[in-house]
Enzyme design. Structure first.
Site, mmCIF file in Angstrom:
data_model
loop_
_atom_site.group_PDB
_atom_site.id
_atom_site.type_symbol
_atom_site.label_atom_id
_atom_site.label_comp_id
_atom_site.label_asym_id
_atom_site.label_seq_id
_atom_site.Cartn_x
_atom_site.Cartn_y
_atom_site.Cartn_z
ATOM 1 N N ASP A 127 -5.104 -76.652 -7.206
ATOM 2 C CA ASP A 127 -4.775 -77.558 -6.087
ATOM 3 C C ASP A 127 -5.811 -78.687 -6.014
ATOM 4 O O ASP A 127 -5.472 -79.842 -5.770
ATOM 5 C CB ASP A 127 -4.770 -76.766 -4.769
ATOM 6 C CG ASP A 127 -4.096 -75.420 -4.937
ATOM 7 O OD1 ASP A 127 -2.956 -75.256 -4.508
ATOM 8 O OD2 ASP A 127 -4.715 -74.521 -5.559
ATOM 9 N N HIS A 186 -4.445 -70.300 -1.704
ATOM 10 C CA HIS A 186 -3.691 -71.035 -2.726
ATOM 11 C C HIS A 186 -2.228 -70.897 -2.301
ATOM 12 O O HIS A 186 -1.551 -69.940 -2.655
ATOM 13 C CB HIS A 186 -3.928 -70.413 -4.105
ATOM 14 C CG HIS A 186 -2.997 -70.950 -5.161
ATOM 15 N ND1 HIS A 186 -2.919 -72.280 -5.482
ATOM 16 C CD2 HIS A 186 -2.083 -70.322 -5.961
ATOM 17 C CE1 HIS A 186 -2.022 -72.454 -6.437
ATOM 18 N NE2 HIS A 186 -1.492 -71.280 -6.734
ATOM 19 N N ARG A 203 -5.030 -81.087 -8.742
ATOM 20 C CA ARG A 203 -3.881 -81.931 -8.371
ATOM 21 C C ARG A 203 -4.317 -83.009 -7.385
ATOM 22 O O ARG A 203 -3.902 -84.168 -7.476
ATOM 23 C CB ARG A 203 -2.788 -81.059 -7.731
ATOM 24 C CG ARG A 203 -2.077 -80.180 -8.726
ATOM 25 C CD ARG A 203 -1.186 -79.132 -8.046
ATOM 26 N NE ARG A 203 -0.392 -78.422 -9.041
ATOM 27 C CZ ARG A 203 0.134 -77.218 -8.851
ATOM 28 N NH1 ARG A 203 -0.043 -76.582 -7.700
ATOM 29 N NH2 ARG A 203 0.851 -76.654 -9.808
ATOM 30 N N ARG A 234 4.577 -67.619 -2.418
ATOM 31 C CA ARG A 234 3.641 -66.789 -3.180
ATOM 32 C C ARG A 234 3.401 -65.466 -2.450
ATOM 33 O O ARG A 234 3.167 -64.433 -3.069
ATOM 34 C CB ARG A 234 2.324 -67.541 -3.372
ATOM 35 C CG ARG A 234 2.462 -68.788 -4.226
ATOM 36 C CD ARG A 234 1.140 -69.495 -4.370
ATOM 37 N NE ARG A 234 1.243 -70.720 -5.180
ATOM 38 C CZ ARG A 234 1.374 -71.932 -4.680
ATOM 39 N NH1 ARG A 234 1.414 -72.115 -3.384
ATOM 40 N NH2 ARG A 234 1.458 -72.988 -5.470
HETATM 41 P P1 NAD Z 1 5.767 -64.834 -16.743
HETATM 42 O O1 NAD Z 1 6.864 -64.016 -16.173
HETATM 43 O O2 NAD Z 1 6.081 -65.869 -17.773
HETATM 44 O O3 NAD Z 1 4.660 -63.891 -17.367
HETATM 45 C C1 NAD Z 1 4.239 -62.708 -16.768
HETATM 46 C C2 NAD Z 1 3.879 -61.759 -17.880
HETATM 47 O O4 NAD Z 1 3.335 -60.579 -17.295
HETATM 48 C C3 NAD Z 1 5.087 -61.341 -18.737
HETATM 49 O O5 NAD Z 1 4.806 -61.588 -20.098
HETATM 50 C C4 NAD Z 1 5.216 -59.849 -18.430
HETATM 51 O O6 NAD Z 1 5.688 -59.097 -19.545
HETATM 52 C C5 NAD Z 1 3.792 -59.480 -18.063
HETATM 53 N N1 NAD Z 1 3.688 -58.250 -17.273
HETATM 54 C C6 NAD Z 1 4.435 -57.870 -16.208
HETATM 55 N N2 NAD Z 1 4.028 -56.672 -15.773
HETATM 56 C C7 NAD Z 1 3.010 -56.280 -16.567
HETATM 57 C C8 NAD Z 1 2.178 -55.143 -16.628
HETATM 58 N N3 NAD Z 1 2.314 -54.134 -15.765
HETATM 59 N N4 NAD Z 1 1.238 -55.087 -17.590
HETATM 60 C C9 NAD Z 1 1.086 -56.088 -18.482
HETATM 61 N N5 NAD Z 1 1.832 -57.195 -18.466
HETATM 62 C C10 NAD Z 1 2.798 -57.292 -17.534
HETATM 63 O O7 NAD Z 1 5.024 -65.506 -15.485
HETATM 64 P P2 NAD Z 1 4.065 -66.773 -15.526
HETATM 65 O O8 NAD Z 1 4.848 -67.993 -15.277
HETATM 66 O O9 NAD Z 1 3.166 -66.679 -16.701
HETATM 67 O O10 NAD Z 1 3.210 -66.506 -14.203
HETATM 68 C C11 NAD Z 1 2.268 -65.441 -14.143
HETATM 69 C C12 NAD Z 1 1.616 -65.413 -12.779
HETATM 70 O O11 NAD Z 1 0.782 -66.567 -12.626
HETATM 71 C C13 NAD Z 1 2.608 -65.463 -11.617
HETATM 72 O O12 NAD Z 1 2.187 -64.573 -10.601
HETATM 73 C C14 NAD Z 1 2.523 -66.885 -11.133
HETATM 74 O O13 NAD Z 1 2.893 -67.034 -9.774
HETATM 75 C C15 NAD Z 1 1.039 -67.138 -11.345
HETATM 76 N N6 NAD Z 1 0.621 -68.535 -11.322
HETATM 77 C C16 NAD Z 1 -0.560 -68.780 -10.717
HETATM 78 C C17 NAD Z 1 -1.018 -70.068 -10.603
HETATM 79 C C18 NAD Z 1 -2.331 -70.311 -9.888
HETATM 80 O O14 NAD Z 1 -2.703 -71.450 -9.592
HETATM 81 N N7 NAD Z 1 -3.078 -69.269 -9.591
HETATM 82 C C19 NAD Z 1 -0.288 -71.132 -11.147
HETATM 83 C C20 NAD Z 1 0.907 -70.834 -11.807
HETATM 84 C C21 NAD Z 1 1.372 -69.526 -11.881
#
Ligand code: NAD
Length: 317
Positions: free
Chosen positions: A151, A178, A154, A91
């Site tokens: 987490d 995280h 989980r 991450r």
């Molecule tokens: P994804 O690639 O499916 O979606 C990301 C979206 O962001 C896309 O639709 C993209 O077009 C959009 N995007 C990119 N740049 C942008 C901008 N400048 N303005 C507006 N939109 C923009 O990714 P995902 O699987 O949905 O994951 C999203 C984030 O969530 C990742 O950073 C991932 O690591 C994180 N995540 C966090 C947790 C947590 O526990 N916090 C858990 C899972 C995933």
């Protein structure tokens, strides 16, 4: 005269964002939901698709594909936009890429006149929550990261499975980053008011080694899921909905989130996962657990790893 309604603006309708929107609609948590994404077709398609589920939803939610101007009247802006974790990528590898993306996003949101609460889920979530706090200029209470909410979920799920008890009766927290340096707070874990050692007293077949492995499965869960299906999204989406509900309904719920520390746990100038009381004003209070020496050492290490990673980006001392 129209009554004031709750509006959530969602930035990023990828796997996590669209799962969040779907769960939010199904639980009927907000009256308005605006979807914003760099990929306009995706956000617009999601708005159309979600609207077609409205006849089956528990309550009316107005959903539309919008622009940053729509954030001006939002109560909550949820950010799930950005690059996600690729197989083998940590991450923290994402830090610079997503900090740059976030600067642009937060500037656009603040230009709309937004004065509500931010909820951040994009990784590395602790660092990006700090970035939103810095870029927005909003009070620390109104900038929240999803932190270790997933987490902790989980952890509670796996403990519930191990002891064959409903996960909702398991009270145990994961705190810290995280990510790879997070830690379980065994010293305050309980099932129905009994500590784990009380629960396991005189129990045949109980094995401490199993619990150590259980935590490793919590810590590494994202890697295991990403190896299999490329991304994780349902669990975090439901965690974000839980947080949204705690905020919009002024629940004063204790959830493990990324919060700004100012002396709590002996730490300063950092966003990191800790239990906190969450309500309509954001973070009401950080819950300070009396950690064991080992837990305190691991928490300090987690803070130090985050600070080291952030240093080149934010020039933190
Ligand atoms: P994804 O690639 O499916 O979606 C990301 C979206 O962001 C896309 O639709 C993209 O077009 C959009 N995007 C990119 N740049 C942008 C901008 N400048 N303005 C507006 N939109 C923009 O990714 P995902 O699987 O949905 O994951 C999203 C984030 O969530 C990742 O950073 C991932 O690591 C994180 N995540 C966090 C947790 C947590 O526990 N916090 C858990 C899972 C995933």
């Amino acid at each position: 005269m129209l009554n004031r309604v709750n509006r959530v603006a969602l930035i990023g309708t990828g796997f996590v964002g669209s799962s969040y929107a779907f769960a939010l609609l199904n639980q009927g948590i907000t009256e308005e939901l605006v979807l914003i994404d760099l990929n306009k077709d995706k956000a617009e398609g999601d708005a159309m698709d979600l609207n077609h589920g409205l006849p089956f939803a528990p309550s009316r939610t107005k959903i539309w594909y919008g622009s940053y101007a729509d954030c001006g009247n939002a109560d909550l802006v949820v950010i799930t936009a950005g690059a996600n974790q690729k197989p083998g990528e940590t991450r923290l590898d994402l830090v610079e890429k997503n900090t740059r993306i976030f600067k642009g996003i937060v500037e656009e949101i603040m230009a709309s006149g937004f004065d509500g609460i931010f909820l951040v889920a994009t990784n590395p979530v602790d660092i990006l929550t700090y970035a939103v706090w810095k870029f927005s200029g909003l009070p620390k209470e109104r900038v929240i990261g999803s932190g270790t909410i997933l987490d902790t979920a989980r952890f509670r799920f796996l403990l519930g499975e191990y002891f064959d008890v409903d996960t909702r009766n398991v009270h145990a927290y994961i705190i810290g980053e995280h990510g790879d340096t997070e830690l379980p707070v065994w010293s305050h874990a309980d099932i129905a008011g009994l500590s784990i050692s009380e629960w396991t007293k005189n129990k045949d077949g109980f094995n401490q080694e199993d619990l150590n492995k259980l935590f490793l499965n919590v810590r590494d869960a994202a890697y295991h899921i990403i190896e299999r299906k490329g991304a994780t999204f349902y669990g975090i989406a439901m965690g974000l909905v839980r947080l949204t509900k705690a905020i919009l309904r002024n629940e004063n719920s204790v959830l493990t989130i990324s919060a700004y520390l100012e002396g709590e746990y002996g730490q300063n100038d950092i966003y990191i996962g800790v239990p906190a009381v969450v309500n309509r004003n954001g973070i009401r209070k950080i819950v300070e657990l009396d950690l064991s020496d080992d837990e305190r050492e691991k928490f300090t290490n987690s803070v130090n790893v985050l600070k080291k990673t952030m240093e080149p980006v934010f020039k933190i001392s």
